[in-house]
Motif scaffolding. Structure first.
Motif, PDB file in Angstrom:
ATOM      1  N   ASN A  98       0.485  -1.699   0.296  1.00  0.00           N
ATOM      2  CA  ASN A  98      -0.126   0.041   0.271  1.00  0.00           C
ATOM      3  C   ASN A  98       0.879   0.986  -0.235  1.00  0.00           C
ATOM      4  OD1 ASN A  98      -2.415  -1.396   0.071  1.00  0.00           O
ATOM      5  ND2 ASN A  98      -2.817  -0.982   2.008  1.00  0.00           N
ATOM      6  N   SER A  99       1.766   1.524   0.757  1.00  0.00           N
ATOM      7  CA  SER A  99       3.345   2.271   0.977  1.00  0.00           C
ATOM      8  C   SER A  99       3.974   2.201  -0.513  1.00  0.00           C
ATOM      9  CB  SER A  99       3.192   2.424   2.568  1.00  0.00           C
ATOM     10  OG  SER A  99       4.680   1.683   2.211  1.00  0.00           O
ATOM     11  N   GLY A 100       4.072   1.458  -0.774  1.00  0.00           N
ATOM     12  CA  GLY A 100       4.766   1.428  -2.707  1.00  0.00           C
ATOM     13  C   GLY A 100       6.056   0.862  -2.380  1.00  0.00           C
ATOM     14  N   LEU A 101       6.043   0.570  -0.958  1.00  0.00           N
ATOM     15  CA  LEU A 101       7.665   0.224  -0.222  1.00  0.00           C
ATOM     16  C   LEU A 101       8.308  -0.769  -1.776  1.00  0.00           C
ATOM     17  CD1 LEU A 101      10.329   0.300   1.368  1.00  0.00           C
ATOM     18  CD2 LEU A 101       9.404  -0.989   2.433  1.00  0.00           C
ATOM     19  N   ALA A 102       6.831  -1.787  -1.165  1.00  0.00           N
ATOM     20  CA  ALA A 102       7.617  -3.224  -2.689  1.00  0.00           C
ATOM     21  C   ALA A 102       7.733  -2.217  -3.824  1.00  0.00           C
ATOM     22  CB  ALA A 102       6.136  -3.477  -2.134  1.00  0.00           C
ATOM     23  N   ASP A 103       7.095  -2.008  -4.759  1.00  0.00           N
ATOM     24  CA  ASP A 103       7.095  -1.616  -5.694  1.00  0.00           C
ATOM     25  C   ASP A 103       8.794  -0.641  -5.753  1.00  0.00           C
ATOM     26  OD1 ASP A 103       5.360  -2.641  -7.053  1.00  0.00           O
ATOM     27  OD2 ASP A 103       4.139  -0.878  -6.783  1.00  0.00           O
ATOM     28  N   LEU A 104       9.124  -0.269  -4.855  1.00  0.00           N
ATOM     29  CA  LEU A 104      10.397   0.813  -4.451  1.00  0.00           C
ATOM     30  C   LEU A 104      11.039   0.074  -4.757  1.00  0.00           C
ATOM     31  CD1 LEU A 104      11.665   3.441  -4.673  1.00  0.00           C
ATOM     32  CD2 LEU A 104      11.511   3.450  -1.830  1.00  0.00           C
ATOM     33  N   LEU A 105      11.181  -1.347  -3.619  1.00  0.00           N
ATOM     34  CA  LEU A 105      12.042  -2.192  -3.507  1.00  0.00           C
ATOM     35  C   LEU A 105      12.900  -2.993  -4.690  1.00  0.00           C
ATOM     36  CD1 LEU A 105      11.886  -3.675  -0.027  1.00  0.00           C
ATOM     37  CD2 LEU A 105      13.553  -1.895  -0.484  1.00  0.00           C
ATOM     38  N   ALA A 106      11.663  -3.217  -5.573  1.00  0.00           N
ATOM     39  CA  ALA A 106      11.989  -4.223  -7.061  1.00  0.00           C
ATOM     40  C   ALA A 106      12.509  -3.095  -8.039  1.00  0.00           C
ATOM     41  CB  ALA A 106      10.511  -4.080  -7.220  1.00  0.00           C
ATOM     42  N   ALA A 107      12.220  -1.470  -7.703  1.00  0.00           N
ATOM     43  CA  ALA A 107      12.957  -1.401  -9.089  1.00  0.00           C
ATOM     44  C   ALA A 107      14.312  -0.909  -8.427  1.00  0.00           C
ATOM     45  CB  ALA A 107      12.151   0.150  -8.529  1.00  0.00           C
ATOM     46  N   GLN A 108      14.201  -0.802  -7.107  1.00  0.00           N
ATOM     47  CA  GLN A 108      15.932  -0.322  -6.681  1.00  0.00           C
ATOM     48  C   GLN A 108      16.750  -1.247  -7.303  1.00  0.00           C
ATOM     49  OE1 GLN A 108      17.206   2.392  -5.524  1.00  0.00           O
ATOM     50  NE2 GLN A 108      15.712   2.998  -6.065  1.00  0.00           N
TER      51      GLN A 108
END
Length: 598
Positions: free
Chosen positions: A471-481
């Motif tokens: 929900n916070s977008g952290l999963a997508d952010l970690l995937a992108a990083q």
């Protein structure tokens, strides 16, 4: 409380860092730490109450709970206990054959039965056989744990991690895994790992004394004696130390005076007429005491300074504190061992140290090994009441062996029907659990005890945290990083990197926690690379279970850590090569069975 939306991912990340620190530093029990993290996210508005209650609809934890019950039924009906007899027949008369037999048993059984109860039941059998062949148990217990971990990879029910990753993947839109979908590559990895252990275990594993060997010394028989002080005793008015009843060799465990009872009385305590004194000694020490004029157990015919009321032969037993034990984080004073059970706590082994000076405030932890002394009946009552497991004494023969075919048919039916897609695994597991309880393979109270509730709470909490990450977008952010970090890498090399990172992380943090957190991230990585996410999910499934380099990443490692009196470095010496082997094999095999480009 409401936070600005642009801070959501950062705050969830900080909560995760704090949670990981709590895991590694052991500030709190893992399940408690996870629930506290969920509470913080709720209070900050990063999780809603609906999000948290929604995780109870995930089928994975329910499936795991039901499989715990079926595994408990297999244990209660004697199915698992027979593994020790089987091991004895296979072992022959050499250490190498015993090692091979141990690897074979672990590898063949753990795909069908949860590996934690298998290891708990096998530890006493391995220690007994090690004694018979004059082999240090430390040469065998790590291979036992590793073999059951490798065997658990082979089917979807072999380990809770497989079921959990499947449940998280389903929640992200992936098709469910079938019962034997992962079997072929897992079998290759398991056989390779066992071959490595067969070749190198005897060179890499140390010889360590068990806790019993450290504290017993001679093989002289032990017993407790209850002595009575008659009215005409010459010892009245003397201290326990002066009478040599508390001389460091003979130990006074208890002194009863009227209605009062004093546990471990001070050596300066003076003896009074009518006292009843419980002492612990070896037979040779008591015989020496009887011949001492000062003590005067028989000063002259017909006159005794101390009268023997009872003498009880006692045994020393090592008992391990399991995940579900009611003694975890309880101070020793609360257990009241002598008064309640009539047993004596000699020492506790934890990690790389053994403690013989144990204060009242000493708190037990999961994996501690207790060296206790008392009659077999007293020790059995102590272990049963606190959900401990005696590792140097075999379990008493179950009276439910006639029901063993029912338990075996149940687990076989669950697996076969799931393999043919007759019903989803969660439905079959529920039916199987109901059958073993209804048919008396396991009583209802035993069924509840067989469920490892801290693991389930940990799973539910981590599922809620994974929702906050999404929900916070952290999963997508970690995937992108992660994609940026691996810039220029092919999808195959990125898969290999994911497997390596998961394997490293699971060595320091619960495998189930890592499985829940990494699965959504690697699905995001695959989507950003434009490849099939299924091989990445399998990579997490395998790597999260393949915890070999530390004793804290997987529960079976924790159990043998204390039981074998290992040091932390012993796992690294054997486990790092095992990690590298399984990483290399998984990197090669997974794309062969699940092509990256679908």
């Amino acid at each position: 409380m409401s936070l600005p939306e642009h801070l959501h991912a950062a705050v969830v990340g900080l909560v995760l860092i704090g949670l990981f620190a709590a895991f590694v530093r052991e500030w709190l029990k893992p399940d408690v730490a996870v629930m506290l993290a969920v509470a913080v996210l709720l209070a900050l508005g990063l999780l809603s109450a609906k999000d948290v209650t929604g995780v109870f609809g995930n089928s994975a934890p329910i499936t795991i709970a039901c499989l715990f019950i079926i595994s408990g039924a297999l244990s209660k009906t004697g199915c698992v206990d027979r593994l020790g007899d089987w091991l004895g027949h296979l072992a022959g008369q050499s250490e190498f054959r015993l090692l091979l037999a141990l690897l074979a048993v672990g590898l063949l059984v753990s795909p069908f039965i949860n590996n934690t109860p298998v290891v708990m039941v096998m530890i006493p059998a391995v220690i007994a056989m090690a004694g018979r062949f004059n082999i240090a148990p430390s040469r065998l217990l790590i291979p036992l744990s590793y073999a059951t971990i490798l065997g658990g990879l082979i089917t979807m029910v072999g380990t809770s991690t497989n079921i959990l990753v499947d449940g998280v993947a389903r929640a992200h839109g992936l098709a469910p895994f079938t019962m034997f979908e992962i079997s072929a590559p897992a079998i290759v990895m398991a056989l390779a790992g066992c071959a490595f252990m067969a070749l190198f275990a005897q060179r890499l594993l140390p010889v360590r004394e068990t806790l019993t060997q450290q504290f017993t010394g001679s093989g002289d028989r032990l017993f407790m004696t209850e002595l009575f002080v008659p009215a005409d005793s010459h010892l009245i008015g003397k201290t326990l130390k002066e009478t040599k009843l508390a001389n460091g060799v003979i130990q006074v465990l208890n002194l009863c005076r009227g209605e009062d009872e004093i546990a471990n009385p001070d050596p300066a305590t003076r003896i009074e007429a009518g006292d009843r004194i419980v002492v612990h000694s070896r037979s040779s020490d008591m015989m020496a005491l009887r011949s001492t004029d000062l003590v005067g157990l028989q000063v002259q015919a017909g006159q005794h300074d101390l009268e023997t009321l009872r003498r009880r032969d006692v045994v020393m037993v090592e008992a391990i504190v399991g995940q579900t034990s009611r003694y975890v984080l309880r101070p020793i004073r609360d257990l009241d061992l002598l008064a309640r059970y009539g047993i004596h706590l000699i020492a506790v082994h934890r990690r790389d140290a053994s403690f013989s000076q144990i204060g009242d405030d000493f708190q037990l932890q999961v994996g501690d090994v207790l060296l206790v002394e008392g009659t077999p009946a007293q020790i059995k009552r102590f272990c049963d009441n606190g959900d401990l497991f005696a590792i140097t004494e075999g379990r008493q023969v179950t009276n439910r062996q006639a029901k063993a075919p029912i338990a075996l048919a149940t687990i076989a039916g669950v697996m076969l029907l799931a393999a043919f897609n007759v019903m989803p695994i969660e439905g079959l597991a529920i039916i199987g659990a109901a059958i073993v309880v209804a048919t008396g393979c396991i009583r209802a109270d035993e069924a509840y005890k067989s469920i490892e509730w801290p693991i389930l709470i940990l799973i539910f909490g981590m599922l809620a945290i994974s929702i906050a990450m999404r929900n916070s977008g952290l999963a997508d952010l970690l995937a992108a990083q992660l994609v940026v970090f691996g810039d220029g890498l092919s999808p195959w090399l990125m898969l290999s990197l994911v497997i390596l990172l998961t394997s490293i992380a699971t060595e320091f943090i619960s495998n189930n926690a890592i499985a829940v957190l990494f699965t959504p991230v690697v699905i995001g990585v695959a989507e950003q690379l434009g490849v099939d996410p299924r091989p990445f999910v399998v990579g997490v499934m395998f790597a999260a279970s393949c915890s070999f380099a530390t004793p804290i990443g997987y529960q079976t490692n924790t159990l043998v850590y204390s039981a074998g009196n290992y040091r932390f470095a012993d796992f690294a010496r054997m486990g790092i090569p095992m990690n590298l082997l399984t990483w290399a094999l998984a990197s090669v095999l997974i794309p062969l069975f699940w092509p990256l480009h679908g």
